[in-house]
Design an enzyme around this catalytic site. Sequence first.
Site, PDB file in Angstrom:
ATOM      1  N   LYS A  87      46.550  51.321  28.479  1.00 53.51           N
ATOM      2  CA  LYS A  87      47.511  50.088  29.555  1.00 53.51           C
ATOM      3  C   LYS A  87      48.046  48.974  28.442  1.00 53.51           C
ATOM      4  O   LYS A  87      47.395  48.746  27.576  1.00 53.51           O
ATOM      5  CB  LYS A  87      46.639  49.637  30.629  1.00 53.51           C
ATOM      6  CG  LYS A  87      47.506  48.786  31.660  1.00 53.51           C
ATOM      7  CD  LYS A  87      48.634  49.889  32.304  1.00 53.51           C
ATOM      8  CE  LYS A  87      47.603  50.387  33.639  1.00 53.51           C
ATOM      9  NZ  LYS A  87      48.222  50.983  34.773  1.00 53.51           N
TER      10      LYS A  87
ATOM     11  N   GLY B   7      56.725  47.637  46.671  1.00 61.47           N
ATOM     12  CA  GLY B   7      57.307  47.727  45.337  1.00 61.47           C
ATOM     13  C   GLY B   7      57.530  49.224  45.361  1.00 61.47           C
ATOM     14  O   GLY B   7      57.727  50.055  46.457  1.00 61.47           O
ATOM     15  N   ASN B   8      57.834  50.130  44.431  1.00 63.26           N
ATOM     16  CA  ASN B   8      58.080  51.497  44.356  1.00 63.26           C
ATOM     17  C   ASN B   8      56.917  52.223  44.672  1.00 63.26           C
ATOM     18  O   ASN B   8      57.287  53.247  45.688  1.00 63.26           O
ATOM     19  CB  ASN B   8      58.258  51.998  42.637  1.00 63.26           C
ATOM     20  CG  ASN B   8      58.471  53.371  42.617  1.00 63.26           C
ATOM     21  OD1 ASN B   8      59.251  53.812  43.261  1.00 63.26           O
ATOM     22  ND2 ASN B   8      57.719  53.788  41.607  1.00 63.26           N
TER      23      ASN B   8
HETATM   24  N1  GLU Z   1      51.163  52.924  35.726  1.00 63.24           N
HETATM   25  C1  GLU Z   1      50.840  54.049  36.464  1.00 63.24           C
HETATM   26  C2  GLU Z   1      49.485  54.031  36.631  1.00 63.24           C
HETATM   27  O1  GLU Z   1      48.920  53.186  36.654  1.00 63.24           O
HETATM   28  C3  GLU Z   1      51.300  55.210  35.841  1.00 63.24           C
HETATM   29  C4  GLU Z   1      50.900  55.473  34.428  1.00 63.24           C
HETATM   30  C5  GLU Z   1      51.479  56.607  33.688  1.00 63.24           C
HETATM   31  O2  GLU Z   1      52.313  57.327  34.180  1.00 63.24           O
HETATM   32  O3  GLU Z   1      51.233  56.939  32.540  1.00 63.24           O
HETATM   33  O4  GLU Z   1      48.914  55.180  37.034  1.00 63.24           O
END
Ligand code: GLU
Length: 390
Positions: free
Chosen positions: A104, A220-221
């Site tokens: 992340k 949000g989305n």
């Molecule tokens: N940010 C999203 C999550 O927390 C998607 C991560 C991704 O697609 O790599 O799952």
Amino acid sequence: MLNDPFTNAQKQIDAVAKHLKIDKSTLTKLKTPDRVLKADLKIKLDNGKVQTFKAFRSEHNNARGPYKGGIRYHFNVSKSEVKALSTWMTWKCATVGIPFGGAKGGIIVDPKILSQGELERLSRAYMRAFYKYFGAWKDVPAPDVNTGGAEMSWMLDEYEKLVGHQEPGMITGKPLELYGSQGRTEATGLGGFYVLEQLRQIWKDRILPKNTTIAVQGIGNVGYWFIEFAKKAGYQVVAWSNSKGGEYKREKITNEELLELPVDILVPAALENVITKDNAGKVKAKYILEMANGPVTPEADEILHKKGIVSLPDVLCNAGGVTVSYFEWAQNNAGYYWTKADVFAKLKAIMDQSFKAVWQIYTSKKVNPRLAAYILAVDRVVQAMRLRGR
Ligand code: GLU
């Protein structure tokens, strides 16, 4: 620090270790990200001044595949937060059985006060800082809180300029015009809806859409698409909120009040640590679907479980997003693109199967649902580490 996200993530690993045979050095490895990168991004603002923004990328574990996870733009981003979120990505990818590890990233910024041009310069600066670590077979970023197709496009473009070749599979969540996948926008909300439908299959008599009320924190989305699919199936979405506050039966409510409403299903779809030991006792919903990452703290998990509230974890409920990211990556690597119907059908198959696997452990081991998912996920990661001889 109170409710420090990374401390919570580590507590969760200790809890699951009691149910699995994990030696001490493996446990230490699971509790520590492989690598945490930091950078100061200097960009020129529209007024000509230069401003510095702190940026991070935490790569937690890649035993099951390339590091995978989004990049968020938020003023509350911290090193501890990205470390926790990267850990949760490892478990998420393993829970749904897709071939990725966890990562992340984030930038400490309030993106709402930046212009498009400033956001573009910031996104390109992020890529310049960390591009050596990214790649389709190394670490594959994606959108997260306050980022989307535009940021992914700038980052892809910057990356390709730096490495000197095209490589669309190095980042996911891209717009359709730039190698994105059909269905990626809806994917996280839809995945959560598939989980809800699985729950209904189990409790046919208890969950009837037209008699089932839902409150969603955050539109949000993720929250937005969850609501769209739930409404279409006839569920009663009676409350919702954004970062400023919400509405319940046409009355204004706060975000805290929303969590304590007398609804059947509560859907935290915004940020982490909203249900803690202080308010878990006041939750009246029968089910919680965690569409945000980390909205329920470990102490709250236990309180909810004792109260008989079924709180389904983020690593399952919001895994639809990264699952369609996986499809996007697979399509990019093959150079062959699927229809939306194909994407949705494949997503449903993965979500249904993952729900069943978690539910089976939940009912047979009588642990809280998060622990059930972690038992499945951590075991998969540990097996991959063992096979690699790590
Ligand atoms: N940010 C999203 C999550 O927390 C998607 C991560 C991704 O697609 O790599 O799952």
